[in-house]
Design a protein around this motif. Structure first.
Motif, PDB file in Angstrom:
ATOM      1  N   PRO A 138      -6.657  -4.790 -15.439  1.00  0.00           N
ATOM      2  CA  PRO A 138      -7.176  -3.443 -15.649  1.00  0.00           C
ATOM      3  C   PRO A 138      -6.252  -2.372 -15.080  1.00  0.00           C
ATOM      4  CG  PRO A 138      -8.442  -4.628 -13.968  1.00  0.00           C
ATOM      5  CD  PRO A 138      -7.513  -5.620 -14.586  1.00  0.00           C
ATOM      6  N   SER A 139      -6.426  -1.171 -15.540  1.00  0.00           N
ATOM      7  CA  SER A 139      -5.676  -0.039 -15.025  1.00  0.00           C
ATOM      8  C   SER A 139      -5.894   0.048 -13.507  1.00  0.00           C
ATOM      9  CB  SER A 139      -6.171   1.225 -15.726  1.00  0.00           C
ATOM     10  OG  SER A 139      -5.456   2.318 -15.242  1.00  0.00           O
ATOM     11  N   GLY A 140      -4.824   0.222 -12.761  1.00  0.00           N
ATOM     12  CA  GLY A 140      -4.936   0.308 -11.304  1.00  0.00           C
ATOM     13  C   GLY A 140      -4.841  -1.046 -10.619  1.00  0.00           C
ATOM     14  N   ALA A 141      -4.647  -2.120 -11.388  1.00  0.00           N
ATOM     15  CA  ALA A 141      -4.593  -3.470 -10.804  1.00  0.00           C
ATOM     16  C   ALA A 141      -3.306  -3.711 -10.022  1.00  0.00           C
ATOM     17  CB  ALA A 141      -4.735  -4.524 -11.905  1.00  0.00           C
ATOM     18  N   GLY A 142      -2.318  -2.841 -10.188  1.00  0.00           N
ATOM     19  CA  GLY A 142      -1.071  -2.995  -9.434  1.00  0.00           C
ATOM     20  C   GLY A 142       0.081  -3.551 -10.264  1.00  0.00           C
ATOM     21  N   LYS A 143      -0.058  -3.513 -11.590  1.00  0.00           N
ATOM     22  CA  LYS A 143       0.978  -4.096 -12.458  1.00  0.00           C
ATOM     23  C   LYS A 143       2.308  -3.356 -12.316  1.00  0.00           C
ATOM     24  CE  LYS A 143      -1.561  -3.492 -16.216  1.00  0.00           C
ATOM     25  NZ  LYS A 143      -2.705  -2.806 -15.555  1.00  0.00           N
ATOM     26  N   THR A 144       2.259  -2.035 -12.384  1.00  0.00           N
ATOM     27  CA  THR A 144       3.496  -1.256 -12.253  1.00  0.00           C
ATOM     28  C   THR A 144       4.062  -1.387 -10.845  1.00  0.00           C
ATOM     29  OG1 THR A 144       2.980   0.271 -14.024  1.00  0.00           O
ATOM     30  CG2 THR A 144       4.399   1.118 -12.283  1.00  0.00           C
ATOM     31  N   THR A 145       3.176  -1.448  -9.864  1.00  0.00           N
ATOM     32  CA  THR A 145       3.633  -1.646  -8.483  1.00  0.00           C
ATOM     33  C   THR A 145       4.388  -2.967  -8.368  1.00  0.00           C
ATOM     34  OG1 THR A 145       1.768  -0.361  -7.668  1.00  0.00           O
ATOM     35  CG2 THR A 145       2.856  -1.814  -6.084  1.00  0.00           C
ATOM     36  N   LEU A 146       3.846  -4.019  -8.981  1.00  0.00           N
ATOM     37  CA  LEU A 146       4.520  -5.314  -8.961  1.00  0.00           C
ATOM     38  C   LEU A 146       5.896  -5.212  -9.620  1.00  0.00           C
ATOM     39  CD1 LEU A 146       4.520  -8.369  -8.409  1.00  0.00           C
ATOM     40  CD2 LEU A 146       3.434  -8.680 -10.642  1.00  0.00           C
TER      41      LEU A 146
ATOM     42  N   PRO B  95      -4.896  -0.333  -0.766  1.00  0.00           N
ATOM     43  CA  PRO B  95      -3.920  -1.339  -1.183  1.00  0.00           C
ATOM     44  C   PRO B  95      -3.730  -1.388  -2.710  1.00  0.00           C
ATOM     45  CG  PRO B  95      -5.349  -2.224   0.509  1.00  0.00           C
ATOM     46  CD  PRO B  95      -5.923  -0.892   0.127  1.00  0.00           C
ATOM     47  N   ALA B  96      -2.484  -1.315  -3.157  1.00  0.00           N
ATOM     48  CA  ALA B  96      -2.183  -1.396  -4.587  1.00  0.00           C
ATOM     49  C   ALA B  96      -2.031  -2.855  -5.005  1.00  0.00           C
ATOM     50  CB  ALA B  96      -0.901  -0.615  -4.887  1.00  0.00           C
ATOM     51  N   LEU B  97      -1.551  -3.696  -4.090  1.00  0.00           N
ATOM     52  CA  LEU B  97      -1.477  -5.150  -4.325  1.00  0.00           C
ATOM     53  C   LEU B  97      -1.996  -5.851  -3.079  1.00  0.00           C
ATOM     54  CD1 LEU B  97       2.002  -5.942  -5.943  1.00  0.00           C
ATOM     55  CD2 LEU B  97      -0.230  -6.149  -7.031  1.00  0.00           C
TER      56      LEU B  97
ATOM     57  N   THR C 137       0.863  -1.191   0.000  1.00  0.00           N
ATOM     58  CA  THR C 137       0.000   0.000   0.000  1.00  0.00           C
ATOM     59  C   THR C 137       0.895   1.236   0.000  1.00  0.00           C
ATOM     60  OG1 THR C 137      -1.670  -1.206   1.268  1.00  0.00           O
ATOM     61  CG2 THR C 137      -1.854   1.196   1.249  1.00  0.00           C
ATOM     62  N   TYR C 138       0.660   2.164  -0.921  1.00  0.00           N
ATOM     63  CA  TYR C 138       1.399   3.426  -0.903  1.00  0.00           C
ATOM     64  C   TYR C 138       0.934   4.241   0.296  1.00  0.00           C
ATOM     65  CZ  TYR C 138       2.830   2.340  -5.671  1.00  0.00           C
ATOM     66  OH  TYR C 138       3.376   1.739  -6.764  1.00  0.00           O
ATOM     67  N   ASP C 139       1.804   5.110   0.795  1.00  0.00           N
ATOM     68  CA  ASP C 139       1.465   5.942   1.957  1.00  0.00           C
ATOM     69  C   ASP C 139       0.115   6.616   1.758  1.00  0.00           C
ATOM     70  OD1 ASP C 139       3.664   5.299   3.363  1.00  0.00           O
ATOM     71  OD2 ASP C 139       4.831   7.084   2.816  1.00  0.00           O
TER      72      ASP C 139
HETATM   73  P1  ADP Z   1      -1.425  -0.564 -12.969  1.00  0.00           P
HETATM   74  O1  ADP Z   1       0.012  -0.532 -13.389  1.00  0.00           O
HETATM   75  O2  ADP Z   1      -2.026  -1.939 -13.012  1.00  0.00           O
HETATM   76  O3  ADP Z   1      -2.272   0.432 -13.678  1.00  0.00           O
HETATM   77  P2  ADP Z   1      -0.419   0.661 -10.529  1.00  0.00           P
HETATM   78  O4  ADP Z   1       0.527  -0.279  -9.898  1.00  0.00           O
HETATM   79  O5  ADP Z   1       0.124   1.800 -11.307  1.00  0.00           O
HETATM   80  O6  ADP Z   1      -1.470  -0.172 -11.406  1.00  0.00           O
HETATM   81  O7  ADP Z   1      -1.376   1.267  -9.409  1.00  0.00           O
HETATM   82  C1  ADP Z   1      -2.031   0.477  -8.433  1.00  0.00           C
HETATM   83  C2  ADP Z   1      -2.684   1.421  -7.425  1.00  0.00           C
HETATM   84  O8  ADP Z   1      -1.670   2.132  -6.721  1.00  0.00           O
HETATM   85  C3  ADP Z   1      -3.574   2.480  -8.050  1.00  0.00           C
HETATM   86  O9  ADP Z   1      -4.672   2.677  -7.181  1.00  0.00           O
HETATM   87  C4  ADP Z   1      -2.690   3.693  -8.094  1.00  0.00           C
HETATM   88  O10 ADP Z   1      -3.455   4.864  -8.020  1.00  0.00           O
HETATM   89  C5  ADP Z   1      -1.845   3.532  -6.865  1.00  0.00           C
HETATM   90  N1  ADP Z   1      -0.502   4.144  -7.026  1.00  0.00           N
HETATM   91  C6  ADP Z   1       0.394   3.842  -7.997  1.00  0.00           C
HETATM   92  N2  ADP Z   1       1.537   4.547  -7.838  1.00  0.00           N
HETATM   93  C7  ADP Z   1       1.359   5.306  -6.719  1.00  0.00           C
HETATM   94  C8  ADP Z   1       2.171   6.245  -6.016  1.00  0.00           C
HETATM   95  N3  ADP Z   1       3.429   6.533  -6.422  1.00  0.00           N
HETATM   96  N4  ADP Z   1       1.654   6.827  -4.913  1.00  0.00           N
HETATM   97  C9  ADP Z   1       0.406   6.518  -4.485  1.00  0.00           C
HETATM   98  N5  ADP Z   1      -0.419   5.641  -5.099  1.00  0.00           N
HETATM   99  C10 ADP Z   1       0.055   5.040  -6.209  1.00  0.00           C
END
Ligand code: ADP
Ligand code: ADP
Length: 218
Positions: A38-46, A18-20, A12-14
């Motif tokens: 889908p967008s927001g699923a947490g792919k980039t976070t992973l 929860p992102a994942l 979870t980002y601050d």
């Molecule tokens: P995806 O790549 O699948 O679109 P992300 O991993 O970018 O998903 O985002 C997952 C969730 O985390 C979203 O709700 C997004 O808004 C949030 N998020 C992503 N990056 C940040 C960040 N740097 N700070 C706070 N929230 C973030």
């Protein structure tokens, strides 16, 4: 190539939601796995957790070599980790200066031969095109003057210069035309067996190049 086991990872980002949530995923050494969702699923976070740019709130990320040995992601020393696992994003930065200069920022010790080899492997072969600066190879060209497709392959080449054992591509093809996407994917498919590849994409044509797909956020 390096396999990876993501086990019950939460992040979870601050101040965020929860992102994942308890995400698990296993990728075998040498495999090419596509990740959609889908967008927001947490792919980039992973992707960023795999790269150790963020620390999971809970769960583990374990790497496995071909001989079956496993090691916790955080047990690897930083310099060797940065070469072992590399990331190419949709808009990975290209810095002021030539392609060669940019390559030296990634690996100061790289020889011109190493750079030409990486470019070749990324589908930017020596003598493939006459560059605007009049040089025969891409290395003297200004990094910022590259077209979108060349830039994506250059970013792949820069990652390959480090001889990664695991390569993560995050929406690298998202803004490319079909021909540039093909050229990038052809280069990625030539890595088969040698480098494990995790390709994050929302694009069907990109996911179709993967051995297997995993969907996040469902
Ligand atoms: P995806 O790549 O699948 O679109 P992300 O991993 O970018 O998903 O985002 C997952 C969730 O985390 C979203 O709700 C997004 O808004 C949030 N998020 C992503 N990056 C940040 C960040 N740097 N700070 C706070 N929230 C973030
Ligand atoms: P140091 O170099 O000070 O020993 P580490 O490289 O072990 O620190 O850890 C760097 C960061 O990663 C710290 O914030 C630590 O809490 C976190 N960390 C270390 N080990 C793990 C692990 N097994 N899982 C998740 N986070 C970890």
């Amino acid at each position: 190539p390096l396999g990876v086991d993501v086990r019950d990872v939460e992040f979870t980002y601050d101040g965020g939601t929860p992102a994942l949530r308890r995400t698990s995923l296993s990728v075998a050494p040498g495999e090419h796995v596509g990740i959609s969702g889908p967008s927001g699923a947490g792919k980039t976070t992973l992707a960023r957790l795999l790269l150790r740019l963020w620390v999971p709130d809970s769960g583990t990320i374990t790497f496995a070599s071909g001989d079956g040995r496993t090691v916790d992601s955080w047990a690897l020393p930083e310099p060797s980790f940065r070469r072992m696992v590399t990331l190419v994003e949709q808009d990975s930065p290209v810095f002021h200066g030539s392609v060669l200069d940019n390559m030296h920022l990634a690996d100061p010790a790289a020889t011109e031969e190493d750079v030409l080899d990486a470019l070749d492997r990324a589908g930017l072969p020596l003598g493939g095109k006459r560059w605007t600066s009049g040089v025969d190879t891409l290395i003297g060209e200004q990094g910022m003057s590259l077209s979108g497709g060349e830039r994506a392959r250059f970013c792949l080449a820069r990652a390959l210069l480090l001889k990664p054992k695991l390569l993560v591509l995050d929406e690298t093809t998202a803004s490319l035309d079909a021909a540039s996407e093909r050229a990038l994917l052809d280069a990625v498919s030539r890595l088969a067996g040698e480098t494990t590849v995790i390709t994050i994409s929302h694009r069907e044509s990109t996911l179709a190049a993967c051995d297997r797909r995993v969907q996040l956020g469902v």
